[in-house]
Enzyme design. Structure first.
Site, PDB file in Angstrom:
ATOM      1  N   SER A   1      56.400  43.136  36.814  1.00  0.00           N
ATOM      2  CA  SER A   1      55.320  42.157  36.833  1.00  0.00           C
ATOM      3  C   SER A   1      55.127  41.570  38.221  1.00  0.00           C
ATOM      4  O   SER A   1      56.093  41.364  38.972  1.00  0.00           O
ATOM      5  CB  SER A   1      55.632  41.022  35.846  1.00  0.00           C
ATOM      6  OG  SER A   1      54.708  39.963  35.987  1.00  0.00           O
TER       7      SER A   1
ATOM      8  N   GLN B   1      52.778  45.996  38.008  1.00  0.00           N
ATOM      9  CA  GLN B   1      51.622  45.321  37.418  1.00  0.00           C
ATOM     10  C   GLN B   1      51.042  44.355  38.435  1.00  0.00           C
ATOM     11  O   GLN B   1      51.755  43.604  39.103  1.00  0.00           O
ATOM     12  CB  GLN B   1      52.030  44.573  36.151  1.00  0.00           C
ATOM     13  CG  GLN B   1      50.923  43.763  35.510  1.00  0.00           C
ATOM     14  CD  GLN B   1      50.894  42.322  35.993  1.00  0.00           C
ATOM     15  OE1 GLN B   1      51.905  41.813  36.488  1.00  0.00           O
ATOM     16  NE2 GLN B   1      49.766  41.675  35.889  1.00  0.00           N
TER      17      GLN B   1
ATOM     18  N   TYR C   1      48.173  41.362  39.343  1.00  0.00           N
ATOM     19  CA  TYR C   1      47.114  40.390  39.132  1.00  0.00           C
ATOM     20  C   TYR C   1      46.344  40.295  40.449  1.00  0.00           C
ATOM     21  O   TYR C   1      46.948  40.077  41.512  1.00  0.00           O
ATOM     22  CB  TYR C   1      47.675  39.010  38.784  1.00  0.00           C
ATOM     23  CG  TYR C   1      48.133  38.857  37.358  1.00  0.00           C
ATOM     24  CD1 TYR C   1      47.213  38.868  36.308  1.00  0.00           C
ATOM     25  CD2 TYR C   1      49.477  38.683  37.050  1.00  0.00           C
ATOM     26  CE1 TYR C   1      47.627  38.708  34.989  1.00  0.00           C
ATOM     27  CE2 TYR C   1      49.898  38.523  35.736  1.00  0.00           C
ATOM     28  CZ  TYR C   1      48.965  38.546  34.719  1.00  0.00           C
ATOM     29  OH  TYR C   1      49.381  38.394  33.410  1.00  0.00           O
TER      30      TYR C   1
ATOM     31  N   THR D   1      45.949  44.144  35.484  1.00  0.00           N
ATOM     32  CA  THR D   1      45.603  43.377  34.290  1.00  0.00           C
ATOM     33  C   THR D   1      44.170  42.871  34.435  1.00  0.00           C
ATOM     34  O   THR D   1      43.854  42.150  35.386  1.00  0.00           O
ATOM     35  CB  THR D   1      46.570  42.209  34.098  1.00  0.00           C
ATOM     36  OG1 THR D   1      47.887  42.734  33.862  1.00  0.00           O
ATOM     37  CG2 THR D   1      46.168  41.342  32.907  1.00  0.00           C
TER      38      THR D   1
ATOM     39  N   LYS E   1      44.822  47.487  32.361  1.00  0.00           N
ATOM     40  CA  LYS E   1      45.476  46.958  31.170  1.00  0.00           C
ATOM     41  C   LYS E   1      44.635  45.828  30.584  1.00  0.00           C
ATOM     42  O   LYS E   1      44.361  44.838  31.265  1.00  0.00           O
ATOM     43  CB  LYS E   1      46.873  46.442  31.506  1.00  0.00           C
ATOM     44  CG  LYS E   1      47.652  45.896  30.316  1.00  0.00           C
ATOM     45  CD  LYS E   1      49.058  45.478  30.736  1.00  0.00           C
ATOM     46  CE  LYS E   1      49.870  44.980  29.556  1.00  0.00           C
ATOM     47  NZ  LYS E   1      49.377  43.675  29.064  1.00  0.00           N
TER      48      LYS E   1
ATOM     49  N   SER F   1      44.988  46.960  25.025  1.00  0.00           N
ATOM     50  CA  SER F   1      45.875  45.802  24.905  1.00  0.00           C
ATOM     51  C   SER F   1      45.043  44.554  24.682  1.00  0.00           C
ATOM     52  O   SER F   1      43.952  44.410  25.235  1.00  0.00           O
ATOM     53  CB  SER F   1      46.702  45.649  26.188  1.00  0.00           C
ATOM     54  OG  SER F   1      47.423  44.426  26.206  1.00  0.00           O
TER      55      SER F   1
ATOM     56  N   HIS G   1      46.713  41.689  25.313  1.00  0.00           N
ATOM     57  CA  HIS G   1      47.617  40.785  26.038  1.00  0.00           C
ATOM     58  C   HIS G   1      48.636  40.155  25.083  1.00  0.00           C
ATOM     59  O   HIS G   1      49.050  39.010  25.252  1.00  0.00           O
ATOM     60  CB  HIS G   1      46.828  39.687  26.754  1.00  0.00           C
ATOM     61  CG  HIS G   1      47.418  39.252  28.063  1.00  0.00           C
ATOM     62  ND1 HIS G   1      46.960  39.698  29.281  1.00  0.00           N
ATOM     63  CD2 HIS G   1      48.438  38.414  28.354  1.00  0.00           C
ATOM     64  CE1 HIS G   1      47.664  39.146  30.249  1.00  0.00           C
ATOM     65  NE2 HIS G   1      48.570  38.362  29.726  1.00  0.00           N
TER      66      HIS G   1
END
Length: 359
Positions: free
Chosen positions: A110, A131, A133, A159, A232, A254, A256
């Protein structure tokens, strides 16, 4: 840490986790958006699906192995990105990545991990994904990408379904605050979000969305890296063509984990339409509600190439440390093999929608 002897399924890990973790941290990790309708639906939808067995099939040479982005994936099970593993164990992501390596599982680190991605990569013995952001400034987003590339990550997971946080009422009621000893260390040196609403009332439309990602941002990101970029948070099949046009390398169906917009469909219910629209042009993965090997089989039957597993990783890490996570992943692998054998599907390509019982 010793795994309790009665821990024989992922629900056992959750039971022990709930008995050990302080209520505020438990509310943060388990916290659903708003009333938790979507989070509950993720499980209920799996439970409503029934499997159709086949008997007396030739199971010689059976394997759950596949290939994804040119890498051998021993089991179609990938660790989902989750923040702050050190909330539940002092070794945090370092213990998780060692367990992933022992079970030949891939891990997604993450952006908000509590250990730097390069430190995690040094302990990794199986492929790592990162991942992402998107950050308010593109140069900061690119800094994160370069850190992931330099660490040897094999893919980026952007994401796309959380330009703002959901209404985490459970977390709010519990008063969760991140301890001062834990921080999202991969964001070190980047510009912090300093948005302040100019007037009273809801802040969302007062400028909070000024840096929300768009399809143009996805296209830019894909042009800036040689790594495949998976999106995602895809639920709507209408988003498949724009994703392909922007250069996405894969999709992750997804919601979330039910933590953003409540009353969304369960991920497994949204999966078939997205997979059908994708039409094998790029890999389609799924997360949300996976707790059994039979869940994985159902997801594969409905169009997923692999699944991501989230909360159970933190449950197992809290209960048994590295050994707990390795044991939990081994349980899932074993359950998947049992489900494949008892439905007469010796390989992943043998799994199709006929595995699902219908009247």
């Amino acid at each position: 840490m010793i795994v309790p002897p009665d821990t024989v399924s992922l629900s056992d890990y959750e039971r022990h986790f709930n008995g050990r973790i302080d209520p505020a941290t438990r509310a943060y990790i388990a916290g659903a958006g708003a009333d938790g309708i979507t989070q509950r639906a993720n499980r209920e939808a799996f439970d409503c699906l029934r499997l159709m067995p086949r008997v007396l099939r030739d199971l010689s040479g059976a394997t759950a192995r596949s290939e994804l982005f040119g890498e051998v994936l021993d089991y179609p099970i990938i660790l989902a990105p989750m923040a702050h593993h050190r909330l539940v164990h002092p070794d945090g992501e370092l213990a998780t990545v060692e367990a992933a390596g022992l079970t030949r599982s891939w891990m997604t680190v993450s952006t908000q991990a509590s250990v730097r991605v390069d430190e995690i990569a040094r302990r990794a013995t199986a492929p790592l994904w990162f991942q992402l952001y998107s950050q308010p400034r593109r140069e900061d987003t690119l800094t994160l990408v370069r850190r992931a590339e330099d660490a040897g990550c094999k893919a980026l997971v952007l994401t796309v379904d959380a330009p703002v946080n959901g209404m985490r009422n459970m977390e709010q009621r519990a008063g969760f605050r991140l301890p001062p000893t834990i921080a999202p260390v991969n964001l070190a040196g980047l510009a912090p979000e300093d948005f302040r609403p100019p007037r009273p009332g809801s802040p969302v439309f007062q400028g909070m969305l000024h840096a929300a990602p768009t399809w143009d941002m996805v296209a830019w990101l894909c042009s800036e890296t040689g790594l495949p970029v998976l999106l995602k948070g895809i639920l709507n099949p209408e988003d498949v063509e724009p994703a392909i046009a922007a250069g996405a390398g894969g999709l992750i169906v997804s919601n979330h984990g039910g933590r953003t917009l409540d009353t969304l469909p369960a991920s497994i219910d949204a999966l078939p339409a997205v997979a059908e629209r994708a039409a094998r042009r790029l890999p389609v993965l799924m997360d949300g509600g996976i707790r059994r090997g039979t869940d994985i089989l159902k997801a594969l039957a409905l169009g997923a190439d692999a699944v991501l597993v989230g909360q159970p990783v933190l449950h197992a890490l809290a209960v048994g440390g590295m050994a707990g996570v390795a044991h939990m992943l081994t349980l899932l692998q074993t359950e998947l093999e049992v489900a494949m054998a008892l439905t007469g599907r010796p390989t992943l390509p043998d799994i199709d929608c006929s595995v699902i019982f219908s009247t």
